[in-house]
Design an enzyme around this catalytic site. Structure first.
Site, PDB file in Angstrom:
ATOM      1  N   ARG A  14       0.818  -1.184   0.003  1.00 41.97           N
ATOM      2  CA  ARG A  14       0.108   0.005   0.007  1.00 41.97           C
ATOM      3  C   ARG A  14       0.873   1.359  -0.016  1.00 41.97           C
ATOM      4  O   ARG A  14       1.812   1.314   0.517  1.00 41.97           O
ATOM      5  CB  ARG A  14      -0.974  -0.028   0.919  1.00 41.97           C
ATOM      6  CG  ARG A  14      -2.013   1.309   1.099  1.00 41.97           C
ATOM      7  CD  ARG A  14      -2.626   0.787   2.378  1.00 41.97           C
ATOM      8  NE  ARG A  14      -1.923   0.904   3.814  1.00 41.97           N
ATOM      9  CZ  ARG A  14      -2.139   0.034   4.328  1.00 41.97           C
ATOM     10  NH1 ARG A  14      -2.180  -1.279   4.176  1.00 41.97           N
ATOM     11  NH2 ARG A  14      -1.235   0.163   5.769  1.00 41.97           N
ATOM     12  N   SER A 102      -8.445  -0.117  -0.418  1.00 37.60           N
ATOM     13  CA  SER A 102      -9.602  -0.350   0.472  1.00 37.60           C
ATOM     14  C   SER A 102     -10.388   0.725   1.239  1.00 37.60           C
ATOM     15  O   SER A 102     -10.752   1.595   0.329  1.00 37.60           O
ATOM     16  CB  SER A 102      -8.855  -1.127   1.686  1.00 37.60           C
ATOM     17  OG  SER A 102      -9.727  -1.743   2.809  1.00 37.60           O
ATOM     18  N   HIS A 103     -10.020   1.205   2.387  1.00 40.10           N
ATOM     19  CA  HIS A 103     -10.566   2.408   2.935  1.00 40.10           C
ATOM     20  C   HIS A 103      -9.768   3.385   3.062  1.00 40.10           C
ATOM     21  O   HIS A 103     -10.293   4.483   3.825  1.00 40.10           O
ATOM     22  CB  HIS A 103     -11.243   2.199   4.203  1.00 40.10           C
ATOM     23  CG  HIS A 103      -9.935   1.478   5.234  1.00 40.10           C
ATOM     24  ND1 HIS A 103      -9.605   0.262   5.296  1.00 40.10           N
ATOM     25  CD2 HIS A 103      -9.519   2.385   6.077  1.00 40.10           C
ATOM     26  CE1 HIS A 103      -8.702   0.283   6.248  1.00 40.10           C
ATOM     27  NE2 HIS A 103      -8.533   1.146   6.872  1.00 40.10           N
ATOM     28  N   LYS A 112      -3.803  -6.534  -2.556  1.00 40.28           N
ATOM     29  CA  LYS A 112      -4.184  -7.502  -1.873  1.00 40.28           C
ATOM     30  C   LYS A 112      -3.685  -8.783  -2.430  1.00 40.28           C
ATOM     31  O   LYS A 112      -4.337  -9.156  -3.617  1.00 40.28           O
ATOM     32  CB  LYS A 112      -5.546  -7.620  -1.205  1.00 40.28           C
ATOM     33  CG  LYS A 112      -5.809  -6.414  -0.206  1.00 40.28           C
ATOM     34  CD  LYS A 112      -7.192  -6.430   0.274  1.00 40.28           C
ATOM     35  CE  LYS A 112      -7.401  -5.261   1.260  1.00 40.28           C
ATOM     36  NZ  LYS A 112      -8.784  -5.218   1.642  1.00 40.28           N
ATOM     37  N   ASP A 242     -17.160  -1.052   2.839  1.00 37.21           N
ATOM     38  CA  ASP A 242     -16.048  -0.411   2.789  1.00 37.21           C
ATOM     39  C   ASP A 242     -15.580  -0.205   1.352  1.00 37.21           C
ATOM     40  O   ASP A 242     -16.349  -0.587   0.263  1.00 37.21           O
ATOM     41  CB  ASP A 242     -14.893  -0.824   3.668  1.00 37.21           C
ATOM     42  CG  ASP A 242     -14.345  -2.164   3.068  1.00 37.21           C
ATOM     43  OD1 ASP A 242     -15.202  -2.977   2.189  1.00 37.21           O
ATOM     44  OD2 ASP A 242     -13.131  -2.705   3.245  1.00 37.21           O
ATOM     45  N   ASP A 244     -13.523  -1.412  -0.715  1.00 35.29           N
ATOM     46  CA  ASP A 244     -13.539  -2.580  -1.772  1.00 35.29           C
ATOM     47  C   ASP A 244     -14.355  -3.565  -1.427  1.00 35.29           C
ATOM     48  O   ASP A 244     -14.393  -4.807  -2.013  1.00 35.29           O
ATOM     49  CB  ASP A 244     -11.937  -3.055  -1.873  1.00 35.29           C
ATOM     50  CG  ASP A 244     -11.319  -3.644  -0.381  1.00 35.29           C
ATOM     51  OD1 ASP A 244     -11.959  -3.425   0.559  1.00 35.29           O
ATOM     52  OD2 ASP A 244     -10.785  -4.740  -0.537  1.00 35.29           O
ATOM     53  N   ASP A 246     -14.924  -5.873   1.191  1.00 29.91           N
ATOM     54  CA  ASP A 246     -14.623  -6.852   1.989  1.00 29.91           C
ATOM     55  C   ASP A 246     -15.056  -6.962   3.281  1.00 29.91           C
ATOM     56  O   ASP A 246     -14.917  -7.622   4.180  1.00 29.91           O
ATOM     57  CB  ASP A 246     -13.502  -7.439   1.792  1.00 29.91           C
ATOM     58  CG  ASP A 246     -12.280  -6.305   2.472  1.00 29.91           C
ATOM     59  OD1 ASP A 246     -12.509  -5.495   2.880  1.00 29.91           O
ATOM     60  OD2 ASP A 246     -11.038  -6.742   1.880  1.00 29.91           O
ATOM     61  N   ARG A 247     -15.890  -5.754   3.831  1.00 28.77           N
ATOM     62  CA  ARG A 247     -16.104  -5.475   5.148  1.00 28.77           C
ATOM     63  C   ARG A 247     -17.605  -5.005   5.174  1.00 28.77           C
ATOM     64  O   ARG A 247     -18.087  -4.011   4.228  1.00 28.77           O
ATOM     65  CB  ARG A 247     -15.353  -4.458   5.825  1.00 28.77           C
ATOM     66  CG  ARG A 247     -13.788  -4.991   6.069  1.00 28.77           C
ATOM     67  CD  ARG A 247     -13.049  -4.090   6.899  1.00 28.77           C
ATOM     68  NE  ARG A 247     -12.700  -2.985   6.383  1.00 28.77           N
ATOM     69  CZ  ARG A 247     -12.825  -1.850   7.159  1.00 28.77           C
ATOM     70  NH1 ARG A 247     -13.638  -1.706   8.234  1.00 28.77           N
ATOM     71  NH2 ARG A 247     -12.540  -0.582   6.440  1.00 28.77           N
ATOM     72  N   THR A 306      -5.035 -10.223  15.482  1.00 29.15           N
ATOM     73  CA  THR A 306      -5.706  -9.468  14.482  1.00 29.15           C
ATOM     74  C   THR A 306      -4.982  -9.353  13.096  1.00 29.15           C
ATOM     75  O   THR A 306      -3.745  -9.562  13.199  1.00 29.15           O
ATOM     76  CB  THR A 306      -5.672  -8.063  15.132  1.00 29.15           C
ATOM     77  OG1 THR A 306      -6.743  -7.778  16.067  1.00 29.15           O
ATOM     78  CG2 THR A 306      -6.148  -6.938  13.997  1.00 29.15           C
ATOM     79  N   HIS A 329     -14.049  -7.673   8.863  1.00 32.06           N
ATOM     80  CA  HIS A 329     -13.641  -8.875   8.091  1.00 32.06           C
ATOM     81  C   HIS A 329     -14.644 -10.018   8.770  1.00 32.06           C
ATOM     82  O   HIS A 329     -14.358 -10.342   9.956  1.00 32.06           O
ATOM     83  CB  HIS A 329     -12.446  -9.345   7.943  1.00 32.06           C
ATOM     84  CG  HIS A 329     -11.619  -7.847   7.263  1.00 32.06           C
ATOM     85  ND1 HIS A 329     -11.329  -8.123   5.881  1.00 32.06           N
ATOM     86  CD2 HIS A 329     -10.768  -6.830   7.948  1.00 32.06           C
ATOM     87  CE1 HIS A 329     -10.653  -7.098   5.515  1.00 32.06           C
ATOM     88  NE2 HIS A 329     -10.484  -6.415   6.666  1.00 32.06           N
TER      89      HIS A 329
END
Length: 463
Positions: A14, A102-103, A112, A242, A244, A246-247, A306, A329
């Site tokens: 990232r 992502s966010h 990813k 979010d 992308d 995935d959440r 985590t 997630h």
């Protein structure tokens, strides 16, 4: 080619586009991933991208790197991250990369990655950097290798058919969805209407500038539009995604935010009703009510570190049918593939809630306690790990019943818990507290304050 080492994070790659994350960097990573994939017997990789403005060119550079390494590329286009994961299962290669920020803010993007069924993290991601630094790749096909092919595939029809083939709602529902102009907006209305829902859309036009609010449902300020929509309209429940996809975030009719650890309780009860005695994995940031609920439903709770990559690895190792993180997630192995998928988590949530007449009442009845949001102790680079290491070795928590050091320090009390862990993505110590009363919450925070100041008296605590 030059590449910034700063983009190689714990769980992904990232950086800021055209600064630390360049097209050259995407090409180099693609080439390194191609070599890694071939070493694991995989000669095909899926690539996709979210709705960020830089996505097409970074994805093209990534695909070029794969192809120059001799790997065939299947491009699934602009999709939510879970559809890239799904495509790797559909094709049987277990290898894919989503170009996604992502966010993160609009100027960011990232990658990813999974290879041969393994989501990359930690040392494996650092290994990509080392390979690039050692090999110093230049553009062009690797000598002695035939350049990989390039094909395009629309994975959405298969994804949708798979879900509709095993999920049926007990009754039609009225829902509101807020995608924050992230890529999930291209799919939510089609998916949930196909299930029989009436869908009110908020910010579902994909726009990489994110003109309305940040696409991150973990923060309450990003859910205010959805809360107002559900309160003032005829939707029974609100779902937020979010950047992308995935959440998942969830809000009720009366404006309560149902955080992901409480969502996990609902999912666990459902999954355990069909899989008695099964393990349910949750991360160290989750409410202690998860473990209690899993035990009450006849399951085995397992607290773990985590990080979506770490949770996925533990899921694979244990064969658990379900796992979840406080970040949002959720991983369903039962009736799904074990990857994190906000769109599918929303489907499973509606499947459960459609069996009753009042979704908000069912969600609001989930166990709850007084708690803090994530609190962040800012430090210099690397100091967050030093502080937590000292806390693990020397920290005193006199009224606690036990201390878990699997990921930082989580002290369990008869009436709550406290957590301090080093972030793997930014130089902060992340803290979270929960208790049965405000007085207990204050006491636990006071113990943690004393313990942290004893090992790092120079820090300024955020509480």
């Amino acid at each position: 080619m030059t590449i910034s080492s700063s983009i190689f994070k714990a769980y992904d790659i990232r950086g800021i586009v055209d600064d630390t994350l360049t097209e050259e960097a995407a090409y180099c990573v693609g080439r390194a991933l191609g070599v890694l994939a071939l070493s694991r017997g995989k000669n095909e990789a899926v690539v996709g991208r979210d709705g960020r403005l830089s996505g097409p060119r970074l994805c093209w550079a990534l695909a070029d790197g794969f192809r120059d390494a001799g790997v065939n590329v299947v491009d699934v286009g602009m999709v939510a991250t879970p559809l890239v994961y799904f495509a790797t299962f559909l094709l049987g290669n277990g290898t894919g990369v989503q170009v996604t920020g992502s966010h993160n803010p609009p100027q960011y993007n990232g990658l990813k990655m999974m290879v041969a069924g393994e989501t990359l993290y930690g040392d494996t991601i650092q290994g990509l950097l080392q390979w690039i630094q050692n090999e110093k790749p230049v553009r062009g096909v690797v000598p002695g290798v035939q350049r990989g092919s390039y094909t395009e595939m629309n994975v959405w029809p298969n994804y949708l058919a798979n879900i509709l083939g095993h999920i049926k709602l007990a009754r039609p529902m009225k829902i509101a969805v807020d995608c924050g102009n992230g890529v999930a907006g291209a799919f939510t209305k089609i998916l949930y209407e196909a299930l029989g829902c009436e869908v009110t859309e908020l910010f579902c036009e994909v726009d990489g500038n994110f003109p309305n609010h940040h696409p991150d449902p973990a923060h309450p300020e990003n859910l205010q539009d959805l809360i107002a929509c559900v309160k003032n309209g005829d939707a029974e429940i609100g779902l937020a995604f979010d950047g992308d996809g995935d959440r998942l975030g969830v809000v009720t009719k009366d404006g309560e935010i149902i955080y992901p650890d409480r969502q996990l309780i609902l999912f666990a009860r459902d999954v355990l009703s069909r899989n008695p005695g099964a393990t349910v994995i949750y991360d160290v940031k989750c409410t202690r009510h998860v473990a209690k609920a899993v035990k009450a439903a006849g399951g085995e709770p397992l607290m773990w570190k985590t990080g979506h990559s770490l949770i996925k690895a533990k899921l694979k190792e244990t064969g658990a049918p379900l796992a979840g993180e406080m970040s949002g997630h959720v991983f369903f192995k039962e009736r799904w593939f074990g990857f994190d998928d906000g769109l599918y988590a929303g489907v499973r949530l509606l499947e459960i809630l459609s069996r009753g007449s009042d979704p908000s009442a069912e969600l609001n009845a989930l166990p709850n306690s007084s708690s803090t949001p994530e609190l962040q102790l800012q430090t210099a680079e690397g100091v967050n790990f030093e502080i937590v290491k000292r806390l693990q070795a020397e920290g005193k928590f006199p009224t606690s019943e036990s201390v878990n050091t699997i990921d930082g320090v989580r002290a369990e009390y008869a009436d709550g818990f406290g957590l301090a862990r080093p972030s793997n993505t930014t130089p902060v110590v992340v803290m979270r507290f929960e208790a049965d009363s405000d007085a207990a919450l204050a006491r636990i925070q006071s113990e943690f304050k004393a313990a942290i100041l004893a090992v790092a008296p120079e820090v300024k605590l955020p509480f």
